[in-house]
Write a protein that holds these residues in place. Structure first.
Motif, mmCIF file in Angstrom:
data_model
loop_
_atom_site.group_PDB
_atom_site.id
_atom_site.type_symbol
_atom_site.label_atom_id
_atom_site.label_comp_id
_atom_site.label_asym_id
_atom_site.label_seq_id
_atom_site.Cartn_x
_atom_site.Cartn_y
_atom_site.Cartn_z
ATOM 1 N N VAL A 215 127.417 22.124 24.592
ATOM 2 C CA VAL A 215 126.391 22.732 23.749
ATOM 3 C C VAL A 215 126.370 24.504 23.790
ATOM 4 C CG1 VAL A 215 123.931 22.797 23.028
ATOM 5 C CG2 VAL A 215 124.893 20.864 23.258
ATOM 6 N N PHE A 216 126.408 24.698 25.072
ATOM 7 C CA PHE A 216 126.568 26.035 25.476
ATOM 8 C C PHE A 216 127.821 26.753 25.448
ATOM 9 C CE2 PHE A 216 122.997 24.224 27.627
ATOM 10 C CZ PHE A 216 121.905 25.179 27.265
ATOM 11 N N ALA A 217 129.071 26.117 25.702
ATOM 12 C CA ALA A 217 130.122 26.367 25.955
ATOM 13 C C ALA A 217 130.841 26.710 24.596
ATOM 14 C CB ALA A 217 131.026 25.506 26.417
ATOM 15 N N LEU A 218 130.672 25.817 23.527
ATOM 16 C CA LEU A 218 131.188 26.070 22.394
ATOM 17 C C LEU A 218 130.979 27.243 21.562
ATOM 18 C CD1 LEU A 218 132.055 22.438 21.159
ATOM 19 C CD2 LEU A 218 133.566 23.777 22.399
ATOM 20 N N PRO A 219 129.662 27.334 21.278
ATOM 21 C CA PRO A 219 129.445 28.633 20.616
ATOM 22 C C PRO A 219 129.821 30.043 21.209
ATOM 23 C CG PRO A 219 127.269 27.130 20.800
ATOM 24 C CD PRO A 219 128.677 26.623 21.888
ATOM 25 N N LEU A 220 129.671 29.947 22.647
ATOM 26 C CA LEU A 220 130.220 31.091 23.243
ATOM 27 C C LEU A 220 131.839 31.359 23.281
ATOM 28 C CD1 LEU A 220 128.351 30.986 26.643
ATOM 29 C CD2 LEU A 220 127.939 32.593 24.961
ATOM 30 N N LEU A 221 132.655 30.182 23.116
ATOM 31 C CA LEU A 221 134.078 30.130 22.798
ATOM 32 C C LEU A 221 134.297 30.816 21.401
ATOM 33 C CD1 LEU A 221 135.219 26.921 24.437
ATOM 34 C CD2 LEU A 221 135.663 29.261 25.143
ATOM 35 N N ALA A 222 133.616 30.178 20.497
ATOM 36 C CA ALA A 222 133.441 30.706 19.017
ATOM 37 C C ALA A 222 133.477 32.229 18.826
ATOM 38 C CB ALA A 222 132.868 29.533 18.268
ATOM 39 N N LEU A 223 132.232 32.527 19.440
ATOM 40 C CA LEU A 223 132.138 33.835 19.554
ATOM 41 C C LEU A 223 133.284 34.727 19.972
ATOM 42 C CD1 LEU A 223 129.822 36.326 18.847
ATOM 43 C CD2 LEU A 223 129.225 35.794 21.146
ATOM 44 N N ARG A 224 133.798 34.439 21.333
ATOM 45 C CA ARG A 224 134.820 35.248 21.698
ATOM 46 C C ARG A 224 136.044 35.260 20.905
ATOM 47 N NH1 ARG A 224 139.057 33.465 24.977
ATOM 48 N NH2 ARG A 224 139.952 34.968 26.531
ATOM 49 N N ARG A 225 136.275 34.066 20.259
ATOM 50 C CA ARG A 225 137.601 34.041 19.369
ATOM 51 C C ARG A 225 137.376 34.354 18.016
ATOM 52 N NH1 ARG A 225 140.057 27.990 21.086
ATOM 53 N NH2 ARG A 225 139.903 28.326 23.229
ATOM 54 N N GLY A 226 136.290 34.821 17.648
ATOM 55 C CA GLY A 226 135.748 35.320 16.513
ATOM 56 C C GLY A 226 135.914 34.023 15.445
ATOM 57 N N GLU A 227 135.600 32.969 15.709
ATOM 58 C CA GLU A 227 135.658 31.989 14.891
ATOM 59 C C GLU A 227 134.312 31.300 14.432
ATOM 60 O OE1 GLU A 227 138.127 28.902 16.166
ATOM 61 O OE2 GLU A 227 139.687 30.256 16.645
ATOM 62 N N ARG A 228 133.973 30.648 13.224
ATOM 63 C CA ARG A 228 132.916 30.087 12.937
ATOM 64 C C ARG A 228 132.842 28.435 13.496
ATOM 65 N NH1 ARG A 228 130.675 31.350 7.162
ATOM 66 N NH2 ARG A 228 129.005 30.134 7.964
ATOM 67 N N LEU A 229 131.721 28.188 13.774
ATOM 68 C CA LEU A 229 131.461 26.582 14.272
ATOM 69 C C LEU A 229 131.766 25.529 12.973
ATOM 70 C CD1 LEU A 229 128.441 26.600 16.711
ATOM 71 C CD2 LEU A 229 130.838 26.370 17.486
ATOM 72 N N SER A 230 132.525 24.821 13.097
ATOM 73 C CA SER A 230 132.730 23.693 12.130
ATOM 74 C C SER A 230 131.394 22.734 11.664
ATOM 75 C CB SER A 230 133.831 22.816 12.295
ATOM 76 O OG SER A 230 133.691 22.053 13.354
#
Length: 284
Positions: free
Chosen positions: A86-101
């Protein structure tokens, strides 16, 4: 005050473990497959900077988890600690410049909501035995060791998804045992101080910790994180809660209806963890 420390520390443990697992998986996938289930795997991984960063995060996660278990029961702490993605995926998305699906957002909502429902149905002041006697551990140790030995043998003989899943179940069982031993050791330290050095829990904690590390890295090495991480994230808290009830006399919901609500929340949380574990953010 105790509950506040336990909850905040468990959430920090979840954050550190989520990021650490993704980094460790990336490094472990590059290690030679013949080193699985051997200490040589760790000797290979320790030379990889990405794995070292992930390990530092995992150690930090364990430290936060130990702090949480010193102030709260397994039935409270472990469901919270299982929200790592729950914490890791939003941070990874932010780092990669992607939006959560949409699937990832659904997973986050299901995991967070399911855990919240599970915890709301807990008794207001969970009780339990702080330091169980050795005989209280006997059945749990036999079951965990039996499961690990059996499934490790299955994984060693079957490549692919079966191997990954088998090693992941072994890792989850050992991590749950590690969680329980961490609580018992923390209670020993709080009650006996340096006297904890003369009790078996501390040394069992070290042995189980090394074994759990080898098994988890073997699972990460054997295949996709989409297989191993959901298994570890779902089975570890389930097994740890079961150990908490069996060994520490901790309580789940006290009425049939509250228990039904609690189990429904747990089921929704499991669905959320599976959705998050299959996210490309975690598996790429």
């Amino acid at each position: 005050m105790n509950i506040l420390v336990a909850v905040s520390s468990a959430l920090m443990a979840a954050l550190c473990f989520g990021l650490g697992s993704v980094l460790q998986h990336e490094a472990a996938r590059r290690a030679p497959p013949q080193k699985a289930l051997r200490l040589r795997l760790l000797f290979d991984l320790v030379r990889r900077p990405m794995w070292l960063v992930g390990t530092v995060l995992s150690i930090s996660s364990f430290a936060f988890l130990a702090l949480a278990l010193a102030f709260g029961p397994l039935v409270l702490v472990l469901p919270l600690a299982a929200t790592d993605l729950v914490f890791a995926l939003p941070l990874l998305a932010l780092r990669r410049g992607e939006r959560l699906s949409r699937s990832e957002v659904t997973g986050i909502v299901c995991t967070a909501g399911g855990v919240a429902v599970f915890l709301v149905a807990l008794p207001p002041s969970p009780s339990g035995t702080s330091v169980p006697a050795v005989r209280e551990w006997a059945l749990v140790l036999v079951v965990v060791i039996g499961v690990v030995v059996s499934l490790a043998a299955v994984g060693a003989s079957r490549p692919g998804t079966v191997r990954t899943a088998s090693y992941a179940v072994c890792a989850a069982a050992m991590l749950a045992l590690l969680d329980a031993l961490t609580r018992s050791t923390a209670d020993r330290v709080r009650t006996d101080g340096f006297g904890a050095l003369f009790h078996w829990e501390l040394y069992a904690l070290m042995a189980v910790g090394v074994t759990a590390l080898v098994l988890s890295q073997s699972a990460f090495q054997a295949g996709s994180l989409a297989v191993s991480l959901p298994i570890i994230d779902t089975l570890e808290p389930i097994c740890a809660v079961a150990i908490g009830v069996a060994v520490f006399d901790e309580q789940l919901a006290v009425t049939v209806w509250a228990l039904a609500v609690q189990m429904a929340g747990a089921a929704v949380a499991v669905i959320g963890v599976v959705l998050l574990g299959r996210s490309p953010l975690a598996t790429d």
